[in-house]
Design a protein around this motif. Structure first.
Motif, PDB file in Angstrom:
ATOM      1  N   PHE A  12       0.763  -1.219   0.044  1.00  0.00           N
ATOM      2  CA  PHE A  12      -0.143  -0.015  -0.115  1.00  0.00           C
ATOM      3  C   PHE A  12       0.839   1.269   0.053  1.00  0.00           C
ATOM      4  O   PHE A  12       1.898   1.335   0.613  1.00  0.00           O
ATOM      5  N   VAL A  13       0.381   2.129  -0.682  1.00  0.00           N
ATOM      6  CA  VAL A  13       1.274   3.310  -0.975  1.00  0.00           C
ATOM      7  C   VAL A  13       0.258   4.603  -0.679  1.00  0.00           C
ATOM      8  O   VAL A  13      -0.757   4.690  -1.327  1.00  0.00           O
ATOM      9  N   ALA A  14       0.699   5.563   0.145  1.00  0.00           N
ATOM     10  CA  ALA A  14      -0.025   6.778   0.530  1.00  0.00           C
ATOM     11  C   ALA A  14       0.457   7.690  -0.516  1.00  0.00           C
ATOM     12  O   ALA A  14       1.853   8.115  -0.412  1.00  0.00           O
ATOM     13  N   ILE A  15      -0.361   8.503  -1.153  1.00  0.00           N
ATOM     14  CA  ILE A  15      -0.069   9.843  -2.001  1.00  0.00           C
ATOM     15  C   ILE A  15      -0.577  10.848  -1.081  1.00  0.00           C
ATOM     16  O   ILE A  15      -1.546  11.156  -0.789  1.00  0.00           O
ATOM     17  N   ILE A  16       0.621  11.671  -0.504  1.00  0.00           N
ATOM     18  CA  ILE A  16       0.213  12.861   0.288  1.00  0.00           C
ATOM     19  C   ILE A  16       0.760  14.173  -0.576  1.00  0.00           C
ATOM     20  O   ILE A  16       1.680  14.205  -1.106  1.00  0.00           O
ATOM     21  N   GLY A  17       0.035  15.367   0.020  1.00  0.00           N
ATOM     22  CA  GLY A  17       0.737  16.460  -0.414  1.00  0.00           C
ATOM     23  C   GLY A  17      -0.283  17.623   0.005  1.00  0.00           C
ATOM     24  O   GLY A  17      -1.415  16.941  -0.010  1.00  0.00           O
ATOM     25  N   ARG A  18       0.088  18.861  -0.090  1.00  0.00           N
ATOM     26  CA  ARG A  18      -0.821  19.834   0.193  1.00  0.00           C
ATOM     27  C   ARG A  18      -2.327  19.708  -0.947  1.00  0.00           C
ATOM     28  O   ARG A  18      -1.728  19.588  -1.901  1.00  0.00           O
ATOM     29  N   PRO A  19      -3.141  20.514  -0.421  1.00  0.00           N
ATOM     30  CA  PRO A  19      -4.151  20.758  -1.643  1.00  0.00           C
ATOM     31  C   PRO A  19      -3.741  21.463  -3.077  1.00  0.00           C
ATOM     32  O   PRO A  19      -2.884  22.129  -2.787  1.00  0.00           O
ATOM     33  N   ASN A  20      -4.055  20.719  -3.865  1.00  0.00           N
ATOM     34  CA  ASN A  20      -3.793  21.089  -5.485  1.00  0.00           C
ATOM     35  C   ASN A  20      -2.448  20.836  -5.799  1.00  0.00           C
ATOM     36  O   ASN A  20      -2.076  21.270  -6.886  1.00  0.00           O
ATOM     37  N   ALA A  21      -1.744  19.671  -4.871  1.00  0.00           N
ATOM     38  CA  ALA A  21      -0.278  19.332  -5.284  1.00  0.00           C
ATOM     39  C   ALA A  21      -0.330  18.489  -6.446  1.00  0.00           C
ATOM     40  O   ALA A  21       0.732  18.265  -7.056  1.00  0.00           O
ATOM     41  N   GLY A  22      -1.448  18.093  -7.026  1.00  0.00           N
ATOM     42  CA  GLY A  22      -1.379  17.166  -8.236  1.00  0.00           C
ATOM     43  C   GLY A  22      -1.520  15.645  -7.891  1.00  0.00           C
ATOM     44  O   GLY A  22      -1.231  14.802  -8.759  1.00  0.00           O
ATOM     45  N   LYS A  23      -2.297  15.379  -6.525  1.00  0.00           N
ATOM     46  CA  LYS A  23      -2.265  14.040  -6.178  1.00  0.00           C
ATOM     47  C   LYS A  23      -3.155  13.168  -6.960  1.00  0.00           C
ATOM     48  O   LYS A  23      -2.734  12.061  -7.452  1.00  0.00           O
ATOM     49  N   SER A  24      -4.456  13.739  -7.366  1.00  0.00           N
ATOM     50  CA  SER A  24      -5.508  12.951  -7.826  1.00  0.00           C
ATOM     51  C   SER A  24      -5.143  12.763  -9.373  1.00  0.00           C
ATOM     52  O   SER A  24      -5.039  11.690 -10.216  1.00  0.00           O
ATOM     53  N   ILE A  49      -9.162   7.165  -1.696  1.00  0.00           N
ATOM     54  CA  ILE A  49      -9.246   6.367  -2.939  1.00  0.00           C
ATOM     55  C   ILE A  49      -8.344   5.174  -2.865  1.00  0.00           C
ATOM     56  O   ILE A  49      -7.017   5.428  -3.134  1.00  0.00           O
ATOM     57  N   ARG A  50      -8.520   4.222  -3.407  1.00  0.00           N
ATOM     58  CA  ARG A  50      -7.630   2.938  -3.456  1.00  0.00           C
ATOM     59  C   ARG A  50      -7.466   2.780  -5.226  1.00  0.00           C
ATOM     60  O   ARG A  50      -8.739   2.411  -5.659  1.00  0.00           O
ATOM     61  N   ALA A  51      -6.545   3.018  -5.782  1.00  0.00           N
ATOM     62  CA  ALA A  51      -6.333   2.907  -7.274  1.00  0.00           C
ATOM     63  C   ALA A  51      -5.277   1.870  -7.237  1.00  0.00           C
ATOM     64  O   ALA A  51      -4.132   1.979  -6.264  1.00  0.00           O
ATOM     65  N   ILE A  52      -5.244   0.925  -8.032  1.00  0.00           N
ATOM     66  CA  ILE A  52      -4.229  -0.349  -8.145  1.00  0.00           C
ATOM     67  C   ILE A  52      -3.510  -0.095  -9.487  1.00  0.00           C
ATOM     68  O   ILE A  52      -4.032  -0.038 -10.453  1.00  0.00           O
ATOM     69  N   VAL A  53      -2.214   0.001  -9.242  1.00  0.00           N
ATOM     70  CA  VAL A  53      -1.261  -0.118 -10.406  1.00  0.00           C
ATOM     71  C   VAL A  53      -0.468  -1.461 -10.477  1.00  0.00           C
ATOM     72  O   VAL A  53       0.183  -1.759  -9.340  1.00  0.00           O
ATOM     73  N   THR A  54      -0.714  -2.156 -11.436  1.00  0.00           N
ATOM     74  CA  THR A  54       0.059  -3.480 -11.523  1.00  0.00           C
ATOM     75  C   THR A  54       0.940  -3.390 -12.653  1.00  0.00           C
ATOM     76  O   THR A  54       0.632  -3.019 -13.873  1.00  0.00           O
ATOM     77  N   ARG A  55       2.164  -3.928 -12.459  1.00  0.00           N
ATOM     78  CA  ARG A  55       3.216  -4.009 -13.445  1.00  0.00           C
ATOM     79  C   ARG A  55       3.934  -5.553 -13.462  1.00  0.00           C
ATOM     80  O   ARG A  55       3.380  -6.068 -12.766  1.00  0.00           O
ATOM     81  N   GLU A  56       4.763  -5.391 -14.392  1.00  0.00           N
ATOM     82  CA  GLU A  56       5.384  -6.926 -14.340  1.00  0.00           C
ATOM     83  C   GLU A  56       6.315  -7.013 -13.072  1.00  0.00           C
ATOM     84  O   GLU A  56       6.261  -8.142 -12.729  1.00  0.00           O
ATOM     85  N   ASP A  57       6.841  -6.183 -12.527  1.00  0.00           N
ATOM     86  CA  ASP A  57       7.312  -6.533 -11.384  1.00  0.00           C
ATOM     87  C   ASP A  57       6.765  -6.152  -9.925  1.00  0.00           C
ATOM     88  O   ASP A  57       7.329  -6.358  -8.867  1.00  0.00           O
ATOM     89  N   GLY A  58       5.663  -5.632  -9.781  1.00  0.00           N
ATOM     90  CA  GLY A  58       4.829  -5.467  -8.623  1.00  0.00           C
ATOM     91  C   GLY A  58       3.737  -4.832  -8.666  1.00  0.00           C
ATOM     92  O   GLY A  58       3.244  -4.479  -9.951  1.00  0.00           O
ATOM     93  N   GLN A  59       2.935  -4.648  -7.628  1.00  0.00           N
ATOM     94  CA  GLN A  59       1.683  -3.931  -7.336  1.00  0.00           C
ATOM     95  C   GLN A  59       1.739  -3.035  -6.326  1.00  0.00           C
ATOM     96  O   GLN A  59       1.810  -3.433  -5.410  1.00  0.00           O
ATOM     97  N   ALA A  60       1.175  -1.847  -6.613  1.00  0.00           N
ATOM     98  CA  ALA A  60       1.131  -0.467  -5.865  1.00  0.00           C
ATOM     99  C   ALA A  60      -0.362  -0.342  -5.628  1.00  0.00           C
ATOM    100  O   ALA A  60      -1.064   0.157  -6.574  1.00  0.00           O
ATOM    101  N   ILE A  61      -0.814  -0.405  -4.446  1.00  0.00           N
ATOM    102  CA  ILE A  61      -2.192   0.137  -4.181  1.00  0.00           C
ATOM    103  C   ILE A  61      -2.250   1.487  -3.687  1.00  0.00           C
ATOM    104  O   ILE A  61      -1.868   1.633  -2.435  1.00  0.00           O
ATOM    105  N   LEU A  62      -2.688   2.396  -4.239  1.00  0.00           N
ATOM    106  CA  LEU A  62      -2.354   3.696  -4.048  1.00  0.00           C
ATOM    107  C   LEU A  62      -3.591   4.363  -3.037  1.00  0.00           C
ATOM    108  O   LEU A  62      -4.802   3.987  -3.497  1.00  0.00           O
ATOM    109  N   VAL A  63      -3.201   5.081  -2.241  1.00  0.00           N
ATOM    110  CA  VAL A  63      -4.169   5.462  -1.307  1.00  0.00           C
ATOM    111  C   VAL A  63      -4.273   7.073  -1.548  1.00  0.00           C
ATOM    112  O   VAL A  63      -3.225   7.677  -1.114  1.00  0.00           O
ATOM    113  N   ASP A  64      -5.093   7.904  -2.188  1.00  0.00           N
ATOM    114  CA  ASP A  64      -5.046   9.084  -2.430  1.00  0.00           C
ATOM    115  C   ASP A  64      -5.771   9.961  -1.224  1.00  0.00           C
ATOM    116  O   ASP A  64      -6.891   9.708  -1.136  1.00  0.00           O
TER     117      ASP A  64
END
Ligand code: GTP
Length: 302
Positions: A12-24, A49-64
């Motif tokens: 699981f990966v948390a995406i953080i940053g102040r408002p309008n930083a471009g996270k979404s 939001i949980r968005a899921i990125v799956t690649r050949e080498d791994g899977q990152a579940i993004l928490v927006d």
């Protein structure tokens, strides 16, 4: 299903940053599909939001996460709690820092929060398309001095630059693990949540400052039927909640023009997402001070 390599990583990966930083926008670029709503007004994101990125080498579940700001209302407090919760139990953190803005007190407040997680923190210098390449280099130097980041990756979600590189760097921070979600999953949001977010996005588009973030959407009824011609049809009845009568007027517009425009835009994006015809019926309701009302917040899922 394709074979999973022995050194596959997932977490699981948390995406953080102040408002309008471009996270979404970054979340959507990483997934390659729209899962998070964006707008040029700060504090658009309200849900984790949980968005899921799956690649050949791994899977990152993004928490927006919602942009972090000092709480002024009960909604603000709950958003803050959601952010703190989302920083617990993550395997990596991505902090977004816009290339075209200086590091400020808001960022430093987030550095303090980030220090409390044990996970590695990767800096994503976002919106690099907005500045000259030499400025990106200066920004990297500024960012590396400001905080002890595991890695720093400049990226433009809009131009599509270095998005893949960032995904690779993030996956490399994750622990060895088999995939945690099906390989073709992109989100674990319910259809209802996605639809209400698309309607809210349409409602926020072109709005001037007079109606800030007092807009919430609930789905009152949803039904899968068929058209007279026998094609699949999704019938949706939804409510747009505002806090004051004056805001209701703004949303509806002259002779209902704005509301029709919102309906058209939302219907199009829902149709795109679900690939079927959509009938959308929108009602505007005044729910006084919903941001401070625990019952209303519960209904909206906060
Ligand atoms: N030029 C450019 N603009 C970007 C880029 N990424 C995001 N933006 C713009 O920056 C604004 C904010 O982007 P969001 O992705 O909504 O930001 P956010 O951090 O999720 O915002 P909150 O939901 O308020 O926390 C929008 O107008 C985006 O179009 C980028 O790579 N390049």
């Amino acid at each position: 299903m394709r074979e999973i390599p022995a050194d596959f990583r997932a977490g699981f990966v948390a995406i953080i940053g102040r408002p309008n930083a471009g996270k979404s926008t970054l979340t959507n670029a990483l997934v390659g599909r729209k899962v998070a709503i964006t707008s040029d007004r700060p504090e658009t994101t309200r849900r984790v939001i949980r968005a899921i990125v799956t690649r050949e080498d791994g899977q990152a579940i993004l928490v927006d996460t919602p942009g972090m700001h000092r709480p002024r209302t009960l909604l603000g407090e709950r958003l803050g709690d959601m952010v703190r919760d989302s920083l617990e139990d993550v395997d990596a953190v991505v902090m977004c820092l816009p290339a075209n803005e200086k590091i400020g007190p808001g960022d430093r407040y987030i550095f303090e929060m980030a220090k409390k997680t044990k996970a590695p923190v990767v800096a994503a210098i976002t919106k690099t398309d907005l500045v000259a390449p030499t400025e990106v280099a200066t920004k990297i130097a500024e960012v590396s001095e400001a905080y002890d980041f595991a890695e720093i990756v400049p990226v433009s979600a809009v131009a599509g630059n270095q998005v893949e590189d960032l995904a690779g760097v993030v996956v490399a921070q994750l622990p060895p693990s088999p995939p945690l979600y099906p390989l073709d999953a992109v989100t674990d949001q319910s259809e209802e949540v996605m639809i209400s977010e698309l309607i809210r996005e349409a409602g926020l588009a072109d709005l001037r400052e007079e109606l800030p973030h007092s807009l919430a959407v609930t789905i009152d009824e949803m039904q899968e039927t068929t058209t007279r011609a026998g094609e699949p049809l999704l019938r949706i009845h939804a409510s747009l909640h505002v806090e004051r009568n004056s805001q209701k007027g703004i949303i509806i517009g002259k002779k209902g023009a704005r509301l029709s425009q919102i309906g058209r835009a939302a219907r199009q994006s829902i149709q795109q997402l679900f690939g079927s015809k959509v009938y959308l019926d929108l009602h505007v309701r005044v729910s006084k001070d919903w941001q401070r009302d625990p019952k209303m917040l519960n209904r909206l899922g906060f």
